[in-house]
Design an enzyme around this catalytic site. Structure first.
Site, PDB file in Angstrom:
ATOM      1  CG  HIS A   1      -1.888   1.097   1.310  1.00  0.00           C
ATOM      2  ND1 HIS A   1      -3.075   1.024   1.997  1.00  0.00           N
ATOM      3  CD2 HIS A   1      -1.869   2.356   0.787  1.00  0.00           C
ATOM      4  CE1 HIS A   1      -3.727   2.168   1.909  1.00  0.00           C
ATOM      5  NE2 HIS A   1      -2.996   3.003   1.167  1.00  0.00           N
TER       6      HIS A   1
ATOM      7  CG  HIS B   1      -1.151   6.351  -2.381  1.00  0.00           C
ATOM      8  ND1 HIS B   1      -2.318   6.185  -3.104  1.00  0.00           N
ATOM      9  CD2 HIS B   1      -1.411   5.884  -1.132  1.00  0.00           C
ATOM     10  CE1 HIS B   1      -3.240   5.654  -2.316  1.00  0.00           C
ATOM     11  NE2 HIS B   1      -2.722   5.455  -1.116  1.00  0.00           N
TER      12      HIS B   1
ATOM     13  CG  HIS C   1      -7.520   3.664  -0.178  1.00  0.00           C
ATOM     14  ND1 HIS C   1      -6.869   3.072  -1.223  1.00  0.00           N
ATOM     15  CD2 HIS C   1      -6.584   4.416   0.467  1.00  0.00           C
ATOM     16  CE1 HIS C   1      -5.591   3.448  -1.209  1.00  0.00           C
ATOM     17  NE2 HIS C   1      -5.397   4.261  -0.210  1.00  0.00           N
TER      18      HIS C   1
ATOM     19  CD  GLU D   1      -7.252   6.664   4.929  1.00  0.00           C
ATOM     20  OE1 GLU D   1      -7.803   6.722   3.807  1.00  0.00           O
ATOM     21  OE2 GLU D   1      -6.127   7.168   5.169  1.00  0.00           O
TER      22      GLU D   1
ATOM     23  CG  ASP E   1      -1.370   5.640   2.919  1.00  0.00           C
ATOM     24  OD1 ASP E   1      -1.645   5.444   1.718  1.00  0.00           O
ATOM     25  OD2 ASP E   1      -2.182   6.140   3.726  1.00  0.00           O
ATOM     26  CG  ASP E   2       0.310   8.900   0.904  1.00  0.00           C
ATOM     27  OD1 ASP E   2       0.347   8.882  -0.325  1.00  0.00           O
ATOM     28  OD2 ASP E   2      -0.691   8.571   1.567  1.00  0.00           O
TER      29      ASP E   2
HETATM   30  N1  ADE Z   1      -4.263   8.972  -1.494  1.00  0.00           N
HETATM   31  C1  ADE Z   1      -3.019   8.939  -1.010  1.00  0.00           C
HETATM   32  N2  ADE Z   1      -3.046   8.492   0.249  1.00  0.00           N
HETATM   33  C2  ADE Z   1      -4.323   8.221   0.569  1.00  0.00           C
HETATM   34  C3  ADE Z   1      -4.985   7.727   1.713  1.00  0.00           C
HETATM   35  N3  ADE Z   1      -4.327   7.421   2.831  1.00  0.00           N
HETATM   36  N4  ADE Z   1      -6.310   7.596   1.680  1.00  0.00           N
HETATM   37  C4  ADE Z   1      -6.985   7.921   0.576  1.00  0.00           C
HETATM   38  N5  ADE Z   1      -6.419   8.383  -0.524  1.00  0.00           N
HETATM   39  C5  ADE Z   1      -5.096   8.542  -0.538  1.00  0.00           C
HETATM   40 ZN    ZN Z   2      -3.549   4.892   0.647  1.00  0.00          ZN
END
Ligand code: ADE
Ligand code: ZN
Length: 339
Positions: free
Chosen positions: A19, A21, A199, A202, A280-281
């Site tokens: 996971h 991006h 997703h 969350e 994630d990011d």
């Molecule tokens: N795009 C990038 N990170 C995300 C996240 N945690 N939730 C939804 N969209 C995203």
């Molecule tokens: Zn994500």
């Protein structure tokens, strides 16, 4: 046994990322460098000032900054450099397989062509495989705040690249944009041979997880934290051994949890959910794979055995061949025995 520290143990264990991006790996230093060569303005005057803006109360506050950052990506080489930087970073952390998202609409809506985006990312992934030994899958994610027509258009543009894209996903602003909004797009994507993920849960409710399963026919749930609100859903996830790609530092930074000490990973493991750890990011949330494992290990007092189980879960949840999964899991088990 017990000869090395938890830090060393986490560093050395071969890991998988499920996971991630790619736009979320855009480190401020590289952002300024690419902005400069493309003559694009950034709303902050320095790397330090930009980093100070990375403080979020919820998903939307993060997304606003994340989409603004992606604005400086113009040329194929920019997408290559972004992806290549990520691969080098995780190679240092002993990540051996990645299944990553890209958000084409973030770029095509700015008149950057789909081809430019995917060619840059794919070329870097191929180089990463050859030069760093990192195997990969690519997931094209639809932005759920946009409409169904835009998602259909994006799917159309992906068709010539079927060999490069394993799955479609669903990300961006969750609340108010349920999976049902994309039921028809996902049906078409499956018809075209793509796997599906989404997703869900969350910030959104457990009903969105049900929809992702029942309407989008996903093979993994991204995040899925809110499943714990619904006993029947947990039972279903366990029976299906449906993977959840959970992202601890993301959850902390986006206030999905208030403290890592309260993170639901141990409860999920106890309930036999196929939970995995992901970043994630990472450029925005303060850590890549090792930092995610390390911070939860410290906060939740995870043992080496529990960390090993989480890593094995990730290999199980990946789209590697059964043979590759077996080989990797045997390698991880041997590592655990030795350390
Ligand atoms: N795009 C990038 N990170 C995300 C996240 N945690 N939730 C939804 N969209 C995203
Ligand atoms: Zn994500």
């Amino acid at each position: 046994m017990n000869t090395i520290s938890i830090e060393q143990f986490i560093q050395g264990i071969p890991k998988v990322e499920l996971h991630l991006h790619i736009e979320g790996t855009f480190e401020p230093e590289l952002m300024f460098e690419i902005a400069k060569r493309n003559n694009k303005k950034i709303a902050y005057t320095s790397v330090d000032e930009l980093k100070k803006a990375y403080s979020f109360n919820n998903l939307q506050e993060f997304l606003d900054i994340y989409y603004a950052g992606a604005n400086v990506l113009i040329q194929e080489q920019d997408f290559y450099d972004l992806t290549w930087a990520y691969l080098n970073k995780v190679h240092e952390q002993n990540v051996v397989h990645v299944e990553i998202f890209f958000d084409p609409q973030t770029h095509t809506d700015r008149d950057i062509s789909f081809d430019t985006v995917i060619k840059g990312i794919h070329r870097a992934l191929e180089d990463g495989k050859k030069q760093l030994g990192i195997s990969f899958k690519l997931i094209m994610s639809f932005l759920r705040h946009l409409d169904e027509t835009s998602a259909f258009n994006t799917l159309q543009q992906a068709l010539p690249y079927k060999d490069w894209i394993s799955a479609v996903g669903l990300d961006s602003s969750e609340l108010g944009n349920p999976p049902s909004k994309f039921e028809r797009v996902f049906a078409k994507a499956r018809e075209e041979g793509f796997l599906t993920v989404a997703h869900a849960g969350e910030e959104g409710p457990s009903e969105y997880i049900w929809e992702a399963l029942d309407l989008l026919k996903v093979t993994r749930i991204d995040h899925g934290n809110r499943c714990l609100d619904d006993t029947k859903l947990v039972e279903k996830l366990v029976n299906l051994q449906m993977p959840l790609t959970v992202c601890p530092l993301s959850n902390l930074e986006l206030k999905v949890v208030t403290d890592l000490k309260d993170h639901p990973i141990p409860e999920m493991m106890e309930k036999n959910i196929l939970v995995t750890v992901n970043s994630d990011d990472p450029a925005y949330f303060g850590g890549y794979m090792n930092e995610n494992y390390l911070e939860i290990s410290k906060a939740l007092h995870l043992s080496k055995q529990q960390i090993t189980q989480l890593v094995i879960n990730s290999f199980k949840a990946s789209w590697l061949s059964d043979q590759d999964k077996e080989k990797r899991i045997a390698q991880v088990e041997a590592y655990f025995q030795k350390n």
